[in-house]
Motif scaffolding. Sequence first.
Motif, mmCIF file in Angstrom:
data_model
loop_
_atom_site.group_PDB
_atom_site.id
_atom_site.type_symbol
_atom_site.label_atom_id
_atom_site.label_comp_id
_atom_site.label_asym_id
_atom_site.label_seq_id
_atom_site.Cartn_x
_atom_site.Cartn_y
_atom_site.Cartn_z
ATOM 1 N N THR B 7 0.844 -1.197 0.000
ATOM 2 C CA THR B 7 0.000 0.000 0.000
ATOM 3 C C THR B 7 0.876 1.242 0.000
ATOM 4 O O THR B 7 1.803 1.356 0.813
ATOM 5 C CB THR B 7 -0.903 0.026 1.252
ATOM 6 N N LEU B 8 0.582 2.152 -0.926
ATOM 7 C CA LEU B 8 1.216 3.466 -0.894
ATOM 8 C C LEU B 8 0.280 4.425 -0.162
ATOM 9 O O LEU B 8 -0.902 4.551 -0.516
ATOM 10 C CB LEU B 8 1.465 3.990 -2.317
ATOM 11 N N VAL B 9 0.832 5.075 0.871
ATOM 12 C CA VAL B 9 0.090 6.115 1.590
ATOM 13 C C VAL B 9 0.709 7.453 1.201
ATOM 14 O O VAL B 9 1.873 7.703 1.508
ATOM 15 C CB VAL B 9 0.204 5.921 3.118
ATOM 16 N N GLN B 10 -0.051 8.289 0.522
ATOM 17 C CA GLN B 10 0.507 9.575 0.077
ATOM 18 C C GLN B 10 -0.324 10.731 0.648
ATOM 19 O O GLN B 10 -1.540 10.789 0.430
ATOM 20 C CB GLN B 10 0.507 9.652 -1.454
ATOM 21 N N ILE B 11 0.336 11.629 1.367
ATOM 22 C CA ILE B 11 -0.381 12.807 1.887
ATOM 23 C C ILE B 11 -0.816 13.668 0.699
ATOM 24 O O ILE B 11 -0.040 13.919 -0.222
ATOM 25 C CB ILE B 11 0.502 13.632 2.838
ATOM 26 N N PHE B 52 6.537 1.662 6.572
ATOM 27 C CA PHE B 52 7.849 2.301 6.644
ATOM 28 C C PHE B 52 7.702 3.774 6.327
ATOM 29 O O PHE B 52 6.907 4.149 5.466
ATOM 30 C CB PHE B 52 8.800 1.622 5.656
ATOM 31 N N PHE B 53 8.502 4.615 7.002
ATOM 32 C CA PHE B 53 8.284 6.062 6.849
ATOM 33 C C PHE B 53 8.761 6.593 5.504
ATOM 34 O O PHE B 53 8.280 7.613 5.045
ATOM 35 C CB PHE B 53 8.898 6.857 8.007
ATOM 36 N N THR B 54 9.718 5.866 4.879
ATOM 37 C CA THR B 54 10.174 6.257 3.558
ATOM 38 C C THR B 54 10.444 7.763 3.494
ATOM 39 O O THR B 54 11.373 8.220 4.127
ATOM 40 C CB THR B 54 9.129 5.831 2.485
ATOM 41 N N ARG B 55 9.609 8.530 2.788
ATOM 42 C CA ARG B 55 9.830 9.981 2.713
ATOM 43 C C ARG B 55 8.857 10.742 3.615
ATOM 44 O O ARG B 55 8.728 11.950 3.516
ATOM 45 C CB ARG B 55 9.683 10.446 1.270
ATOM 46 N N PHE B 56 8.082 10.052 4.423
ATOM 47 C CA PHE B 56 7.107 10.644 5.344
ATOM 48 C C PHE B 56 5.880 11.212 4.630
ATOM 49 O O PHE B 56 4.758 11.005 5.091
ATOM 50 C CB PHE B 56 7.723 11.701 6.272
ATOM 51 N N ASP B 57 6.089 11.947 3.535
ATOM 52 C CA ASP B 57 4.891 12.393 2.808
ATOM 53 C C ASP B 57 4.393 11.263 1.902
ATOM 54 O O ASP B 57 3.248 11.285 1.431
ATOM 55 C CB ASP B 57 5.156 13.672 2.012
ATOM 56 N N ASN B 58 5.249 10.300 1.671
ATOM 57 C CA ASN B 58 4.894 9.065 0.980
ATOM 58 C C ASN B 58 5.396 7.919 1.843
ATOM 59 O O ASN B 58 6.602 7.833 2.088
ATOM 60 C CB ASN B 58 5.565 8.981 -0.399
ATOM 61 N N MET B 59 4.501 7.087 2.282
ATOM 62 C CA MET B 59 4.901 5.966 3.128
ATOM 63 C C MET B 59 4.495 4.665 2.451
ATOM 64 O O MET B 59 3.469 4.602 1.757
ATOM 65 C CB MET B 59 4.267 6.103 4.506
ATOM 66 N N VAL B 60 5.320 3.641 2.632
ATOM 67 C CA VAL B 60 5.073 2.356 1.982
ATOM 68 C C VAL B 60 4.725 1.327 3.052
ATOM 69 O O VAL B 60 5.447 1.187 4.039
ATOM 70 C CB VAL B 60 6.322 1.898 1.204
ATOM 71 N N ALA B 61 3.608 0.636 2.835
ATOM 72 C CA ALA B 61 3.180 -0.366 3.803
ATOM 73 C C ALA B 61 3.031 -1.726 3.146
ATOM 74 O O ALA B 61 2.674 -1.824 1.968
ATOM 75 C CB ALA B 61 1.848 0.046 4.429
ATOM 76 N N VAL B 62 3.328 -2.765 3.904
ATOM 77 C CA VAL B 62 3.049 -4.133 3.478
ATOM 78 C C VAL B 62 1.818 -4.547 4.259
ATOM 79 O O VAL B 62 1.856 -4.613 5.495
ATOM 80 C CB VAL B 62 4.227 -5.072 3.774
ATOM 81 N N THR B 63 0.722 -4.767 3.548
ATOM 82 C CA THR B 63 -0.579 -4.836 4.219
ATOM 83 C C THR B 63 -1.272 -6.193 4.071
ATOM 84 O O THR B 63 -2.504 -6.248 4.156
ATOM 85 C CB THR B 63 -1.489 -3.712 3.695
ATOM 86 N N THR B 102 2.208 -1.035 -9.088
ATOM 87 C CA THR B 102 0.756 -0.982 -9.302
ATOM 88 C C THR B 102 0.078 -0.051 -8.305
ATOM 89 O O THR B 102 -0.773 0.765 -8.673
ATOM 90 C CB THR B 102 0.168 -2.406 -9.143
ATOM 91 N N ALA B 103 0.462 -0.179 -7.059
ATOM 92 C CA ALA B 103 -0.134 0.666 -6.018
ATOM 93 C C ALA B 103 0.091 2.143 -6.329
ATOM 94 O O ALA B 103 -0.822 2.969 -6.214
ATOM 95 C CB ALA B 103 0.452 0.305 -4.653
#
Lengths: 250, 250, 250, 250
Positions: B7-11, B52-63, B102-103
């Motif tokens: 999962t990509l989490v992007q602010i 994982f915090f990665t760049r903080f404004d973009n975080m990468v999760a294994v879900t 893909t995400a």
Amino acid sequence: MTAAQLTLVQIDNYGPWTVTPEPRREMDLQTLQSRLFADLAQYIGNRGGYVFFTRFDNMVAVTNGLDRRDHELLQESVGNRFPVTVSLGVGVDEVPIEALETATERVQAAGSAQSSDRSEAFAGEFLTESADDDVHIAHFDVNDATGKYTDRLNEFDSFINIEHGYASLMKYMREEHGALSFFVGGDNVIAVCPDLTHDEYMGAIDHVADDAGVQLKVGVGSGETPHDAGYAAKHALEDCRYEGTLVEFA
Amino acid sequence: MTAAQLTLVQIDNYGPWTVTPEPRREMDLQTLQSRLFADLAQYIGNRGGYVFFTRFDNMVAVTNGLDRRDHELLQESVGNRFPVTVSLGVGVDEVPIEALETATERVQAAGSAQSSDRSEAFAGEFLTESADDDVHIAHFDVNDATGKYTDRLNEFDSFINIEHGYASLMKYMREEHGALSFFVGGDNVIAVCPDLTHDEYMGAIDHVADDAGVQLKVGVGSGETPHDAGYAAKHALEDCRYEGTLVEFA
Amino acid sequence: MTAAQLTLVQIDNYGPWTVTPEPRREMDLQTLQSRLFADLAQYIGNRGGYVFFTRFDNMVAVTNGLDRRDHELLQESVGNRFPVTVSLGVGVDEVPIEALETATERVQAAGSAQSSDRSEAFAGEFLTESADDDVHIAHFDVNDATGKYTDRLNEFDSFINIEHGYASLMKYMREEHGALSFFVGGDNVIAVCPDLTHDEYMGAIDHVADDAGVQLKVGVGSGETPHDAGYAAKHALEDCRYEGTLVEFA
Amino acid sequence: MTAAQLTLVQIDNYGPWTVTPEPRREMDLQTLQSRLFADLAQYIGNRGGYVFFTRFDNMVAVTNGLDRRDHELLQESVGNRFPVTVSLGVGVDEVPIEALETATERVQAAGSAQSSDRSEAFAGEFLTESADDDVHIAHFDVNDATGKYTDRLNEFDSFINIEHGYASLMKYMREEHGALSFFVGGDNVIAVCPDLTHDEYMGAIDHVADDAGVQLKVGVGSGETPHDAGYAAKHALEDCRYEGTLVEFA
């Protein structure tokens, strides 16, 4: 002329704690670390300082504006609210790396990072006078990171590019100028620097473009505290954006 | 065989927000970012996932283990409690980088990271079946980092060494294996991997030793969820410590 | 002689926000409220002040030791990190309720608590000189609350007893002395008081014993800041415990 | 028909901890308590449950929807991230107070709240089947609290009025119906109830108007989880607002 006051915040005996009696859940450790950092950012930040997460178990702060009592209270408050304690070392120097060298030595002298005997060590010296150019902050970002990376590559490849640029910059600035550069999220790097010229900043930007293929720009500010200097640097970076320039001083 | 759900989490529109109407205090931004990450770590972590915090404004999760409803609720809850919102993209693949590709595309398709029109985009597919070797986690650390670096060098030079090792590893693992490696603090790197052999891990360790002069070791685990795999990997890493070996599988 | 500086912290237009566009998840609201309070407790607390959660959307702080700039920064930082903003009113008086009356009027004068037009109002006066008996804090607790209630009754009935004692005390202290009493968890009540005598505290304890059947004891301290006064009060309360007395002054 | 699953969360040996070796800073304790509550609100809340801060060292949760494993993980995670641990007792009954009675007894049976020997006790039974009317939630608020109190009185006197109304309601609902009512901030009280009629709610409202002079209204909902029931109750309360009625069922 600069006078940087650097503080090393080191969690006491953290490595062993994370695996005692069994390895602790990784996401609990991540939560603990990032919340401890967040609290330091608030405490130090609202007194005019800056703190960087660095390795999380070791954090580096620029603490011009915080005195001995501020440090003692920080240490006490962390101990009251977290399952871990922190040791603090403080150093002052014109050149940031020298100040951190001193700060680190003071913590090391009190015992190993993995010693169960050391707890809440605290040693340091503090600036007694201040001037409005004590701290120099350079705020770098990547030119059009969103267009070149974030909106185009997968996030990990975007991250590799940004990371690569950061690794190149951090090394160059440390070796050439004794400056400390920290990735602060997104495409941003904040560096605590001695007093550098326009050409010296241009040199850093050129180096990273050559070495890592990443195009940076930078706003530079100075002030009595990291916040004052950093806030001016942010405005200077906005100027770069509007003017299309690569280096701006506040 | 692996099936990683990434999962990509992007602010949403974060860059512009940080400078509107004026640049916001850097330490407030750092607080916001690290607390958002901490909350994701709790939410995702106590459902068996990793973020994982990665760049903080973009975080990468294994879900693996989190379904559509879990993602929707996460998005809603962040929107209720933070001054920013997040977009989410989810992908599934044997190879982690492909799942993240893909995400990321799903988020990108909904609009730019700096578009004020995009808010709380959400698109993705979810694993519908699971197996106990869906996720492979490799937990690396640096051999005797405390003795070689932390207790001996100033913190920034310790950090440069660790960082250098990490940069080398992240690039190698991504290019050779499509694996995603994340620095998680201290001297630790956690990698989400396809199914790799002992020799392939040895190859990575040798590469980093040659390329960056940093001696790593690694514990590897697999499981139905990142926590299961990661917890096994931590135990395997403890085995390395006791046995004096460089690669251990759980 | 006392000089209490009281600050009212009121979330702007909070009621309407909680139901717009739909009612928000209650546990997200609870999280938001308690974290906002926690942040105020840190900010105000590490400057020597005290803050009480009161109704959470309206919080009352004793801010001797915090000046105008401290308040401005608090307001700015909350706005940067939360999805809501706060208005602040500050008043100074010998009698705590009078100081709060003034503080509240200043916020009310800027607009209704449910006005969408009012945002980050700020008005107040600040102590310019301080003395080491400016603040009087009384720390009450219930005699043997664990033995009588917690270990014996179900938690709700324990709570009803404590609550009943608190309700009786808060009303008495406000009406008789203009003092502000706040439940702070467990069996503890902290009151911000004018300068009261041993007999006046005894009178309050007797009143609560008669009116609510709850046996309190109290430690009283004074100081330049709420922390100084409150810390002395805690020690005095420990003295009650060891001596078996009901009222002790530091 | 209802089946409420109630959990008591009790901090282990908290009282002694707060004064060992010296009394700890009150604002650090307030921070710790409210953050622990916030984390429980997130964890329990995003699984459909509700938790109330009650006395902070003892918190009451309605945990329909959370099983044994969810509770174990909660307990482990708190222990990993806070300087204190929690014991948990769980009970199930048609009548909320009976469920809490059982839950409390289970914790009490494991040792005193102030015993240094008890740590992370955990005992309970869990609902094995669920129905969509297991939980009944009543959401009360005060009619025009902003106009009558917040915008007109000083904050402490507003608080006394609200508190007075709450004290009256909590006692009535517990004695008449075995329901548990919790103040949740502002002018809001949430009650966990057995299945009550319109007239019974009208009776409670009339009682509080007579006894405390505070005019309440209430929305009532039922559901499989506290969130489902509480969310319906919030909508019903909005109906009261629009219709000008005092009791509405979802």
